[in-house]
Design a protein around this motif. Structure first.
Motif, PDB file in Angstrom:
ATOM      1  N   GLU A   1       0.811  -1.218   0.000  1.00  0.00           N
ATOM      2  CA  GLU A   1       0.000   0.000   0.000  1.00  0.00           C
ATOM      3  C   GLU A   1       0.844   1.267   0.000  1.00  0.00           C
ATOM      4  OE1 GLU A   1      -3.340   0.140   2.719  1.00  0.00           O
ATOM      5  OE2 GLU A   1      -3.500  -2.047   2.608  1.00  0.00           O
ATOM      6  N   ASN A   2       1.963   1.249   0.710  1.00  0.00           N
ATOM      7  CA  ASN A   2       2.829   2.427   0.817  1.00  0.00           C
ATOM      8  C   ASN A   2       4.278   2.009   0.579  1.00  0.00           C
ATOM      9  OD1 ASN A   2       0.782   4.393   1.694  1.00  0.00           O
ATOM     10  ND2 ASN A   2       0.639   3.053   3.473  1.00  0.00           N
ATOM     11  N   PRO A   3       4.733   2.027  -0.678  1.00  0.00           N
ATOM     12  CA  PRO A   3       6.106   1.595  -0.969  1.00  0.00           C
ATOM     13  C   PRO A   3       7.144   2.476  -0.270  1.00  0.00           C
ATOM     14  CG  PRO A   3       4.829   1.798  -2.991  1.00  0.00           C
ATOM     15  CD  PRO A   3       4.012   2.388  -1.891  1.00  0.00           C
ATOM     16  N   THR A   4       8.204   1.831   0.186  1.00  0.00           N
ATOM     17  CA  THR A   4       9.298   2.551   0.830  1.00  0.00           C
ATOM     18  C   THR A   4      10.631   2.127   0.222  1.00  0.00           C
ATOM     19  OG1 THR A   4       9.476   0.866   2.560  1.00  0.00           O
ATOM     20  CG2 THR A   4       8.101   2.792   3.049  1.00  0.00           C
ATOM     21  N   VAL A   5      11.622   2.988   0.398  1.00  0.00           N
ATOM     22  CA  VAL A   5      12.986   2.689  -0.043  1.00  0.00           C
ATOM     23  C   VAL A   5      13.935   2.984   1.109  1.00  0.00           C
ATOM     24  CG1 VAL A   5      12.575   3.124  -2.504  1.00  0.00           C
ATOM     25  CG2 VAL A   5      13.257   5.015  -1.031  1.00  0.00           C
ATOM     26  N   LYS A   6      15.089   2.312   1.095  1.00  0.00           N
ATOM     27  CA  LYS A   6      16.117   2.587   2.099  1.00  0.00           C
ATOM     28  C   LYS A   6      17.075   3.605   1.515  1.00  0.00           C
ATOM     29  CE  LYS A   6      15.658  -1.657   4.512  1.00  0.00           C
ATOM     30  NZ  LYS A   6      16.079  -2.322   5.664  1.00  0.00           N
ATOM     31  N   VAL A   7      17.355   4.639   2.322  1.00  0.00           N
ATOM     32  CA  VAL A   7      18.226   5.729   1.910  1.00  0.00           C
ATOM     33  C   VAL A   7      19.411   5.775   2.867  1.00  0.00           C
ATOM     34  CG1 VAL A   7      18.350   8.234   1.588  1.00  0.00           C
ATOM     35  CG2 VAL A   7      16.240   7.016   1.041  1.00  0.00           C
ATOM     36  N   THR A   8      20.620   5.890   2.293  1.00  0.00           N
ATOM     37  CA  THR A   8      21.816   6.031   3.121  1.00  0.00           C
ATOM     38  C   THR A   8      22.056   7.514   3.363  1.00  0.00           C
ATOM     39  OG1 THR A   8      22.760   4.028   2.156  1.00  0.00           O
ATOM     40  CG2 THR A   8      24.269   5.493   3.319  1.00  0.00           C
ATOM     41  N   LEU A   9      22.112   7.886   4.634  1.00  0.00           N
ATOM     42  CA  LEU A   9      22.319   9.273   5.027  1.00  0.00           C
ATOM     43  C   LEU A   9      23.806   9.625   4.984  1.00  0.00           C
ATOM     44  CD1 LEU A   9      19.869   9.291   8.072  1.00  0.00           C
ATOM     45  CD2 LEU A   9      19.413  10.051   5.729  1.00  0.00           C
ATOM     46  N   ALA A  10      24.123  10.899   5.073  1.00  0.00           N
ATOM     47  CA  ALA A  10      25.505  11.384   5.023  1.00  0.00           C
ATOM     48  C   ALA A  10      26.363  10.768   6.124  1.00  0.00           C
ATOM     49  CB  ALA A  10      25.534  12.900   5.121  1.00  0.00           C
ATOM     50  N   ASN A  11      25.746  10.446   7.272  1.00  0.00           N
ATOM     51  CA  ASN A  11      26.500   9.860   8.382  1.00  0.00           C
ATOM     52  C   ASN A  11      26.663   8.340   8.252  1.00  0.00           C
ATOM     53  OD1 ASN A  11      23.978   8.866   9.015  1.00  0.00           O
ATOM     54  ND2 ASN A  11      23.758  10.049  10.911  1.00  0.00           N
TER      55      ASN A  11
END
Length: 185
Positions: free
Chosen positions: A137-147
């Protein structure tokens, strides 16, 4: 009770849109329709996909108005144009069809307009961002942050590849209408 295979209908919905999908990179649109028939129960569902282009006009006072113009034949679309698709699923039989599942690909060269889908309130709407392998219902993705940490965020509109509509039942001789919008990249 009559049942139509959701996989069969979804595959046919994909098949019905394939001539259209192949035309988008060339900025042309072709309408099409198809009939699905379950060999097991002899139920028929006719699928029609129509498209309209949003036309924005401005009057002398600067007020904008939006209208929709049907795309017919080999219509040309430009980057930034918003298209509204209408998927009509008509039960051609006199019998109730249960668990109708329709899969609609987002054509290449297009971006799904988030929250633009309009369909019967009892329909379940899910989306794929992996080429129709999975739907949520609500697709998500993993994002790598600057840290260096990873965070889960809502998937961007550009990641959506398919829309799935799961309709609990369609009465005999009834039509289900769903609309959604995309924007030309």
């Amino acid at each position: 009770m009559q049942r139509v295979s959701g996989v069969c209908i979804g595959a046919l919905a994909l098949f019905a849109t394939m001539p259209f999908v192949g035309q988008i990179p060339e900025s042309r649109w072709h309408s099409t329709s198809a009939v699905a028939q379950s060999a097991k129960t002899q139920g028929q569902v006719e699928l029609r996909l129509q498209a309209e282009k949003q036309v924005v006009a401005q009057d002398q006072q600067g007020k904008q108005s939006k209208t929709w113009t049907p795309l017919k034949g080999q219509a040309v679309v430009q980057p930034g144009d918003v298209l509204r698709y209408t998927l009509l699923s008509e039960n051609k039989s006199d019998r109730l069809i249960k668990n109708l599942t329709l899969n609609q690909p987002i054509p290449k060269g297009m971006v799904y307009v988030l929250n633009s889908i309009d369909v019967a309130k009892d329909a379940k709407i899910t989306y794929s961002i992996d080429g129709s392998r999975t739907f949520v219902e609500n697709p998500t993705v993993k994002v790598t942050l600057a840290n260096g940490k990873t965070e889960t965020k809502p998937a961007p509109a550009s990641a959506y590849t398919h829309i799935r509509l799961q309709i609990p039942s369609v009465a005999g001789q009834a039509t289900v209408k769903a609309t959604y919008q995309t924007q030309v990249r």
